[in-house]
Motif scaffolding. Structure first.
Motif, PDB file in Angstrom:
ATOM      1  N   LEU A   4       0.810  -1.216   0.000  1.00 43.20           N
ATOM      2  CA  LEU A   4       0.000   0.000   0.000  1.00 43.20           C
ATOM      3  C   LEU A   4       0.845   1.268   0.000  1.00 43.20           C
ATOM      4  CD1 LEU A   4      -1.924  -2.198   1.421  1.00 43.20           C
ATOM      5  CD2 LEU A   4      -3.010  -0.255   2.497  1.00 43.20           C
ATOM      6  N   LEU A   5       0.412   2.246  -0.764  1.00 39.83           N
ATOM      7  CA  LEU A   5       0.904   3.612  -0.588  1.00 39.83           C
ATOM      8  C   LEU A   5      -0.249   4.400   0.017  1.00 39.83           C
ATOM      9  CD1 LEU A   5       3.079   5.787  -0.972  1.00 39.83           C
ATOM     10  CD2 LEU A   5       2.108   6.259  -3.229  1.00 39.83           C
ATOM     11  N   VAL A   6      -0.036   4.912   1.238  1.00 37.77           N
ATOM     12  CA  VAL A   6      -1.079   5.655   1.943  1.00 37.77           C
ATOM     13  C   VAL A   6      -0.690   7.128   1.944  1.00 37.77           C
ATOM     14  CG1 VAL A   6      -2.274   5.941   4.150  1.00 37.77           C
ATOM     15  CG2 VAL A   6      -1.599   3.652   3.398  1.00 37.77           C
ATOM     16  N   THR A   7      -1.478   7.964   1.300  1.00 35.18           N
ATOM     17  CA  THR A   7      -1.166   9.399   1.312  1.00 35.18           C
ATOM     18  C   THR A   7      -1.829  10.033   2.541  1.00 35.18           C
ATOM     19  OG1 THR A   7      -3.099  10.240   0.121  1.00 35.18           O
ATOM     20  CG2 THR A   7      -1.294   9.345  -1.240  1.00 35.18           C
ATOM     21  N   GLY A   8      -1.135  10.979   3.162  1.00 35.32           N
ATOM     22  CA  GLY A   8      -1.708  11.650   4.338  1.00 35.32           C
ATOM     23  C   GLY A   8      -1.803  10.735   5.547  1.00 35.32           C
ATOM     24  N   GLY A   9      -0.913   9.755   5.622  1.00 32.69           N
ATOM     25  CA  GLY A   9      -0.970   8.761   6.706  1.00 32.69           C
ATOM     26  C   GLY A   9      -0.530   9.281   8.065  1.00 32.69           C
ATOM     27  N   ALA A  10      -0.025  10.520   8.135  1.00 33.16           N
ATOM     28  CA  ALA A  10       0.330  11.079   9.449  1.00 33.16           C
ATOM     29  C   ALA A  10      -0.775  11.986   9.984  1.00 33.16           C
ATOM     30  CB  ALA A  10       1.651  11.853   9.357  1.00 33.16           C
ATOM     31  N   GLY A  11      -1.894  12.071   9.245  1.00 34.51           N
ATOM     32  CA  GLY A  11      -3.025  12.866   9.720  1.00 34.51           C
ATOM     33  C   GLY A  11      -3.959  12.008  10.566  1.00 34.51           C
ATOM     34  N   PHE A  12      -5.087  12.573  10.901  1.00 28.44           N
ATOM     35  CA  PHE A  12      -6.026  11.915  11.824  1.00 28.44           C
ATOM     36  C   PHE A  12      -6.514  10.552  11.287  1.00 28.44           C
ATOM     37  CE2 PHE A  12     -10.857  12.063  12.631  1.00 28.44           C
ATOM     38  CZ  PHE A  12     -10.790  11.194  13.706  1.00 28.44           C
ATOM     39  N   ILE A  13      -7.214  10.565  10.159  1.00 31.33           N
ATOM     40  CA  ILE A  13      -7.815   9.304   9.695  1.00 31.33           C
ATOM     41  C   ILE A  13      -6.745   8.408   9.087  1.00 31.33           C
ATOM     42  CG2 ILE A  13      -9.657   8.258   8.330  1.00 31.33           C
ATOM     43  CD1 ILE A  13     -11.078  10.968   8.340  1.00 31.33           C
ATOM     44  N   GLY A  14      -5.797   9.010   8.361  1.00 31.31           N
ATOM     45  CA  GLY A  14      -4.733   8.221   7.736  1.00 31.31           C
ATOM     46  C   GLY A  14      -3.952   7.416   8.776  1.00 31.31           C
ATOM     47  N   ALA A  15      -3.606   8.049   9.890  1.00 32.06           N
ATOM     48  CA  ALA A  15      -2.824   7.339  10.924  1.00 32.06           C
ATOM     49  C   ALA A  15      -3.655   6.217  11.542  1.00 32.06           C
ATOM     50  CB  ALA A  15      -2.367   8.323  12.007  1.00 32.06           C
ATOM     51  N   ASP A  28       1.361  -7.254   5.124  1.00 27.92           N
ATOM     52  CA  ASP A  28       1.311  -6.249   4.044  1.00 27.92           C
ATOM     53  C   ASP A  28       2.383  -5.174   4.258  1.00 27.92           C
ATOM     54  OD1 ASP A  28      -0.814  -7.641   3.107  1.00 27.92           O
ATOM     55  OD2 ASP A  28      -2.267  -6.012   3.246  1.00 27.92           O
ATOM     56  N   LYS A  29       2.842  -4.607   3.135  1.00 31.21           N
ATOM     57  CA  LYS A  29       3.798  -3.497   3.214  1.00 31.21           C
ATOM     58  C   LYS A  29       3.014  -2.185   3.136  1.00 31.21           C
ATOM     59  CE  LYS A  29       7.812  -5.880   1.800  1.00 31.21           C
ATOM     60  NZ  LYS A  29       7.952  -6.666   3.011  1.00 31.21           N
ATOM     61  N   VAL A  30       3.401  -1.239   3.977  1.00 29.19           N
ATOM     62  CA  VAL A  30       2.719   0.052   3.980  1.00 29.19           C
ATOM     63  C   VAL A  30       3.755   1.167   3.857  1.00 29.19           C
ATOM     64  CG1 VAL A  30       1.309   1.672   5.323  1.00 29.19           C
ATOM     65  CG2 VAL A  30       0.784  -0.780   5.375  1.00 29.19           C
ATOM     66  N   VAL A  31       3.603   1.978   2.819  1.00 32.60           N
ATOM     67  CA  VAL A  31       4.441   3.163   2.658  1.00 32.60           C
ATOM     68  C   VAL A  31       3.525   4.374   2.838  1.00 32.60           C
ATOM     69  CG1 VAL A  31       5.942   4.462   1.087  1.00 32.60           C
ATOM     70  CG2 VAL A  31       5.876   1.950   0.966  1.00 32.60           C
ATOM     71  N   VAL A  32       3.926   5.285   3.720  1.00 36.93           N
ATOM     72  CA  VAL A  32       3.156   6.520   3.899  1.00 36.93           C
ATOM     73  C   VAL A  32       3.903   7.663   3.235  1.00 36.93           C
ATOM     74  CG1 VAL A  32       2.524   8.290   5.615  1.00 36.93           C
ATOM     75  CG2 VAL A  32       1.925   5.892   6.014  1.00 36.93           C
ATOM     76  N   VAL A  48       4.242   2.256  14.733  1.00 32.16           N
ATOM     77  CA  VAL A  48       4.601   1.408  13.585  1.00 32.16           C
ATOM     78  C   VAL A  48       5.964   1.756  12.990  1.00 32.16           C
ATOM     79  CG1 VAL A  48       2.219   0.851  12.925  1.00 32.16           C
ATOM     80  CG2 VAL A  48       3.316   2.880  11.962  1.00 32.16           C
ATOM     81  N   GLN A  49       6.577   2.823  13.513  1.00 34.04           N
ATOM     82  CA  GLN A  49       7.795   3.312  12.861  1.00 34.04           C
ATOM     83  C   GLN A  49       8.931   2.284  12.799  1.00 34.04           C
ATOM     84  OE1 GLN A  49       8.374   7.069  14.772  1.00 34.04           O
ATOM     85  NE2 GLN A  49       6.640   7.905  13.625  1.00 34.04           N
ATOM     86  N   ASN A  50       8.975   1.377  13.766  1.00 31.13           N
ATOM     87  CA  ASN A  50      10.057   0.382  13.743  1.00 31.13           C
ATOM     88  C   ASN A  50       9.657  -0.933  13.092  1.00 31.13           C
ATOM     89  OD1 ASN A  50      11.846   2.105  14.988  1.00 31.13           O
ATOM     90  ND2 ASN A  50      11.078   1.555  17.035  1.00 31.13           N
ATOM     91  N   ASN A  51       8.476  -0.963  12.552  1.00 31.49           N
ATOM     92  CA  ASN A  51       8.005  -2.184  11.881  1.00 31.49           C
ATOM     93  C   ASN A  51       8.702  -2.296  10.519  1.00 31.49           C
ATOM     94  OD1 ASN A  51       6.391  -3.953  10.253  1.00 31.49           O
ATOM     95  ND2 ASN A  51       4.768  -3.738  11.779  1.00 31.49           N
ATOM     96  N   GLU A  52       9.274  -3.467  10.232  1.00 30.89           N
ATOM     97  CA  GLU A  52      10.046  -3.593   8.986  1.00 30.89           C
ATOM     98  C   GLU A  52       9.165  -3.491   7.739  1.00 30.89           C
ATOM     99  OE1 GLU A  52      11.981  -7.363   9.148  1.00 30.89           O
ATOM    100  OE2 GLU A  52      10.093  -8.470   8.975  1.00 30.89           O
ATOM    101  N   ASN A  53       7.859  -3.660   7.914  1.00 29.96           N
ATOM    102  CA  ASN A  53       6.959  -3.542   6.763  1.00 29.96           C
ATOM    103  C   ASN A  53       6.431  -2.127   6.564  1.00 29.96           C
ATOM    104  OD1 ASN A  53       7.163  -6.145   5.896  1.00 29.96           O
ATOM    105  ND2 ASN A  53       5.534  -6.877   7.256  1.00 29.96           N
TER     106      ASN A  53
END
Ligand code: NAD
Ligand code: TYD
Length: 371
Positions: A4-15, A28-32, A48-53
Motif C-alpha cells: 500500500l501507498l497511503v497518502t496523508g498517513g500522518a493525519g487523523f484518519i490516515g494514521a 502487508d507493506k505500507v508506505v506513507v 509502527v515506525q520500527n516495523n520492517e513492513n
C-alpha cells in the motif's frame, strides 16, 4: 499480500487507518507519503515506525515524479488517498491550499498511477497488473439537507457549498474520469464526520474536550442546531478495508454511522461525560485543576454562542444502504462506546494534544532539516 501507498498517513484518519491495517494485515507493506503540514504529526505513527513492513516518506503528493518513483520502487498495488486540506473554516479564510492539495494533488497522483500502472505496461505489451486507486472523500460533496430531507445516497447530485467540499468534489470527479477514460481501477468512499484518537484539536469534538480541560469557552457556531452524522474513525478504516477487498471497480460507497447529532447536543453530551470521568477519578482534578469539574462547577457554563460559519451547511446524513447490502458493512462501535473511548484517549494522552498546542509536535520535522 498487498503493498500500500497511503497518502496523508500522518493525519487523523490516515494514521488510524495505518494502525488498523498493520494490525489486521501484518504481512502487508505500507508506505506513507505525507507532507507533514500543520495537520500532519509524525508521532501519530510512532507505534509502527520500527516495523520492517513500514516506510515513511516526507513528501508532497503534488510531486508527481516522487509518487511515480514510490509506486515503482515499492511495487505498490494499492494506493489509499487520504492526503488533503480538511478543515472547512480554513478553506473559508484560505482556499488556495485546498485547491492545490485536494485538486492538483489528486490529479498528480492520478497521473502518476496511470503512468506506472497503465502506460508502462502497455508500452511493453503486457497486461496491466492488479492495481487499485482508492480515493477517500466526504459526505460534504453532496451539500446540505433540511431536517426532513432523506439522507444522501450515492445517487445524490453533488452540490458542494464550501471551498473544502468543492475541492473534494472536483477531486472525486477527476478520479471518476480516470476510470471512465483510461480504465484506472478506482473506488471512492464518501464518509460522514469522523471522531476518535489523534483528531486535531481544531475540529469540534477534540476542541471541546481539550477546552473543557483548560476551562476555555466552548464555541457554538450560530444556533448550534446544525446536524452531523458522527462515525468512530476505526469504523471508517473498516469501511475502506471492505471497499478495497469487496468493492466494485468504478463505484462510490457511502460510509456513515447512522448517528445524527445537533452540535449543541453533542457538546452537552461531551461536557457530561467529562464531568462523570472527574467524579470517577479524583486524580483528574489534580491533573487538570483548571477544569470546572475540578471545582465541582457546571462544565456547560463554558458553552458560548459565537458568530456562525459563512455558508454553514445545516445537516449532513448518510444513507449507507448500498455499502451495508453489497459489502456487509455495519459500524462496530456505537456512539456511546466510541465517544467514551475518545474522551478516555484525550484524558490519557495529554502529551499528544499539549504538543500540538505548544507546537512541539513539529520538532521531528524541524530536526530533519536543521543544519
Ligand atoms: P487531516 O487534516 O487530519 O490530515 C491530512 C493529512 O494530509 C496530514 O497528515 C497532512 O500533513 C497531509 N497532507 C496535506 N497536504 C498534503 C500534501 N500536499 N502532500 C502530502 N500530504 C499532505 O485530515 P483527516 O481528517 O485525517 O482527513 C483525511 C481524508 O479523509 C481527507 O481526504 C478528508 O477529506 C477525508 N474525510 C475526512 C473526514 C473527517 O471527518 N475528518 C470525513 C470524511 C472524509
Ligand atoms: P468540524 O469539526 O469543523 O467538521 P465539519 O465542518 O467538517 O462538519 O465542525 C463540526 C460542526 O461543528 C460544524 O457544524 C461546525 C461546528 N463547530 C462549532 O459549532 N464550533 C466550533 O468551534 C467548530 C470547530 C465547529
Amino acid at each position: 499480500m498487498k503493498k500500500l501507498l497511503v497518502t496523508g498517513g500522518a493525519g487523523f484518519i490516515g494514521a488510524n487507518f495505518v494502525h488498523y491495517w498493520m494490525k489486521k494485515y501484518p504481512k502487508d507493506k505500507v508506505v506513507v507519503i505525507d507532507a507533514l503540514t500543520y495537520a500532519g504529526n509524525f508521532s501519530n505513527l510512532a507505534s509502527v515506525q520500527n516495523n520492517e513492513n513500514f516506510n515513511f516518506v516526507h513528501g508532497d503528493i503534488c510531486d508527481q515524479p516522487l509518487v511515480e518513483s514510490l509506486l515503482t520502487e515499492h511495487d505498490i498495488d494499492t494506493l489509499v488517498h487520504f492526503a488533503a486540506e480538511s478543515h472547512v473554516d480554513r478553506s473559508i479564510t484560505g482556499p488556495d491550499a485546498f485547491i492545490e492539495t485536494n485538486i492538483m494533488g489528486t490529479y498528480s497522483l492520478l497521473k502518476a498511477a496511470k503512468i506506472v500502472w497503465l502506460d508502462s505496461v502497455q508500452a511493453d505489451n503486457e497486461q496491466p497488473k492488479n492495481h487499485r486507486f482508492h480515493h477517500v472523500s466526504t459526505d460534504e460533496v453532496y451539500g446540505t439537507l433540511s431536517a426532513t430531507d432523506p439522507a444522501f445516497t450515492e445517487e445524490t447530485a453533488y452540490a458542494p457549498n464550501s471551498p473544502y467540499s468543492a475541492s473534494k468534489a472536483a477531486s472525486d470527479h477527476l478520479v471518476r474520469a480516470y476510470h471512465h477514460t483510461y480504465g484506472l481501477n478506482v473506488t471512492t468512499s464518501n464518509c460522514s464526520n469522523n471522531y476518535g484518537p489523534y483528531h486535531f484539536p481544531e475540529k469540534l469534538i477534540p476542541l471541546v474536550i481539550t477546552n473543557i480541560l483548560h476551562e476555555k469557552s466552548l464555541p457554538i457556531y450560530g444556533d448550534g442546531q446544525q446536524i452531523r452524522d458522527w462515525l468512530y474513525v476505526e469504523d471508517h478504516a473498516y469501511g475502506i478495508d471492505l471497499v478495497l477487498n469487496k468493492g466494485r471497480i468504478g463505484e462510490n460507497y457511502n460510509i456513515g454511522g447512522n448517528n445524527e447529532w445537533a452540535n449543541i447536543d453533542i457538546v452537552k453530551e461531551i461536557s457530561l461525560l467529562v464531568e462523570q470521568e472527574f467524579q470517577k477519578d479524583s486524580n483528574l482534578a489534580k491533573r487538570f485543576p483548571k477544569a470546572l469539574s475540578a471545582i465541582a462547577q457546571n462544565t456547560k457554563s463554558l458553552i458560548t454562542y459565537v458568530q456562525d460559519r459563512p455558508g454553514h451547511d445545516r445537516r449532513y446524513a448518510i444513507d449507507a444502504t448500498k455499502t451495508n447490502n453489497e459489502l456487509g458493512y455495519q459500524p462496530k462501535e456505537s456512539f456511546k462506546t466510541g465517544i467514551a473511548k475518545t474522551v478516555q484517549w484525550y484524558l490519557n494522552n495529554e502529551n499528544w494534544w499539549q504538543s500540538v498546542m505548544d507546537g512541539s509536535y513539529q520538532d521531528w520535522i524541524k530536526s530533519q532539516y536543521s543544519n
